[in-house]
Design a protein around this motif. Sequence first.
Motif, short mmCIF file in Angstrom:
data_model
loop_
_atom_site.label_atom_id
_atom_site.label_comp_id
_atom_site.label_asym_id
_atom_site.label_seq_id
_atom_site.Cartn_x
_atom_site.Cartn_y
_atom_site.Cartn_z
N ASN A 728 19.41 12.96 39.94
CA ASN A 728 19.92 12.08 38.88
C ASN A 728 19.15 10.77 38.83
O ASN A 728 18.93 10.21 37.75
N LYS A 732 17.27 9.59 35.52
CA LYS A 732 17.68 8.30 34.94
C LYS A 732 16.44 7.44 34.65
O LYS A 732 16.32 6.86 33.56
N THR A 766 24.26 10.97 33.53
CA THR A 766 22.97 11.64 33.29
C THR A 766 23.10 12.62 32.13
O THR A 766 22.23 12.69 31.25
N ARG A 769 23.29 10.65 28.87
CA ARG A 769 21.97 10.15 28.45
C ARG A 769 21.07 11.28 28.01
O ARG A 769 20.29 11.15 27.05
#
Length: 787
Positions: A728, A732, A766, A769
């Motif tokens: 993650n 990110k 995550t 996004r």
Amino acid sequence: MSAFSKLRNFGIPSGFRVCDRQKRNGSHECRGYCVPFGEEALAHVGADLSPDSVTSTTQEQPNSQSGSRFFLWALKKKRLLSSASRNLVIEMLIRKDWFAMYWKTLEELKGSGILIGSEAFTILIQGYAKMDMTEKAIESFGRMKEFDCQPDVFTYNAMLQVILKKKLFLLVLAVYNQMLRSDCSPNHATYAILIDGYCKTGRTKEALKMFDEMIQRNIAPNKIIYTIILSGLCHGKRVDDAHRLFNVMKEKGSRPDLISYNALLNGFCKLGRFDEAYAVLRSMKKDGYALGVNGYSSLVDGLFRAGKYSEGYAWFIKSFKEGIVPDVIFYTIMIRGLSEEERVSDAVKLLNEMNQRGLVPDTYCYNAVIQGFCDMGLLDRARSLQLEISKHDQFPNACTYTILICGMCRNGLLREAGQIFDEMEKLGCFPSIVTFNALIDGLCKSGQLEEAHLLFYKMEIGRNPSIFLRLSQGTNRVLDSASLQTTVEQMVESGTILKAYKLLMKLAASGVVPDLMTYNILINGFCKAGNITGALKLFKDLQIKGLSPDSVTYGTIINGLQRVDREKDAYEIFDKMSKNGCMPSSAVYKTFMTWSCRRRDVSLAFSLWLKYLKDILGRENAVKALEEHFEKGETEKAIRGLLAMDFELKDFDLAPYTILLIGFCQTKRVDEALMVFTVLDEFNIIVTPPSCVKLIHGLCKEGKLGQAVDIFLYTLDKGFILMPRICNYLLKHLLHSEDEKEYVLDIVSSMKSFGYDLGAHLHKTTKFRLHGYLTKREMKNASLDDN
């Protein structure tokens, strides 16, 4: 020749005669003294003296008088010098329990001033030994001084056999030394007894010492002794030494027998050296020996231990075709192998097959299956099988309970493990050191440090020989093996050998004594809990008890001190370690390296490892050159030089490279960490997942996302599944980067194809996004299509 004739040859005196008449109408017609032997005894040259056939002219205790007269005659006339005659008298003593009468006869001879030969006591020692009355046997040896009788080689040999059976090695050594001091020369049998006793208990060093001493005394080893020492070396995993001895044996003209071949075969198989094992097989065949059940057992056992289950099973099938009938040992090996391969159902079938063949599976067979169930996590089935043993009179032993307790502890079922432990003690099945260690380790790992400590004290207070010694010796306390050996030597020298025996037996009967491993487990528990005071107290306590800390003990204490920021104390312990004659292992140096890196001192970590190499290799110039490269900032040269040295020595250890790589990341020297990674990859050395995680983290922090992606793809290629946190973290950073966003889809697709569960692995943020990125991407693609 009839039994009566043999007895006549033995030299029965006038006034005695052999009686084979049967009792008629409650009376016996013999007159005078007779030496009677019943029908069963005739086959054994007079082994059963029937009370009905012993008569006397007097009515008072005819058996005793007849026996006493016989013993008097035999001892006075020195008729007990041959082994056959001694065995005859031993049988008489055992069958009719005439030991008291024999002692009375010795007292009479002593009172008459007649010298008594040592063979008289050899008979007593061997007779008591056959009755498993060890204490009486040792008492007989100790009382020889009362009768002005010096032990000869046969008496000493008999005595050594008795105490070796009880594994009282301090007493063995004391008796052997007394033998030498009394100018009684050991013979072949002496050394065969000593070497065999030492070998069977894994004390190969002592066995070899005796072997060398034998040669120094110009006693040429015979085939029996060669075979004993060869088997002992193989048992001690010194198979190369055994092979050399095997060749020496042949050179000396002593043709190896099947036992020697089987010992060597077993030695190679246990070490997984099958090319050499098959060479032994060919040599066996050449010398005219066929592979029997012992040879097949060794082969299959070795193959199973090496994980070659199909090959081992093929040899098992071949043994059937060769007409070999498996014994309990062979079946046990098969059952254990199948259980280890998680084919427990097949192992159970073999158990049933054993019963069908009339072989009774012992607890070792059942333990193998129980171990298999525990390894597979099938603890209920393991417990059920243990209860089944109890129902079929195959009572569980300490090993059975220990397997179950270890299985329960591994799976965090400490309450259940404790219940089995209590059950074990109630049934009078004494826990072994492994049992205690499993429970203490389980309690430590679950954070129940107080309970672990209480169990340790229960083990120590109830069973520690040093407590017995403190109580029994008063101010002259025996706290270590050296002083105990001196005490035993003094006792034997002063003729109180029985007292020495009782002392050692009390120690042996005291049961489980906390060993160094127990202390190490508990010290580790204290250190991990941050209770360094408790750990240091245990560290001091074990030394008072006569135990010497090993590298693991020192390493654990050093790591514990580093945990609580007592670096100075850790180095003081390190210095003491060397002064006390304990060479620091690589693990100790790695501990210091790890903590140096955590304190942002990678240079010190590198220097520590070079110091270790210098100490064990003595290659000062090569090590100094590497240190100079590192000090000049030529890190790559230093790492390549270190690798070259490792490969040259064929002793590669990845751990120091991993520590340095992670250390560079911790000190924000990511380029140097990446260089270490690249060099290792160039040499086809697989970099560990923790190193990859640290590298990805460091590269992301410095904005080097392309290189971070390369490292992540490396982990996929090597089959590593990284923890969600780092995955993650990388996604990110990629999603926040305008230039590197295109990597996201490739990474997510690769993760999915390599077995990652994206639903469980990706965090909500995550996913959110990622969803936003994909939506924008679709919208952008749609607008491009419209245009």
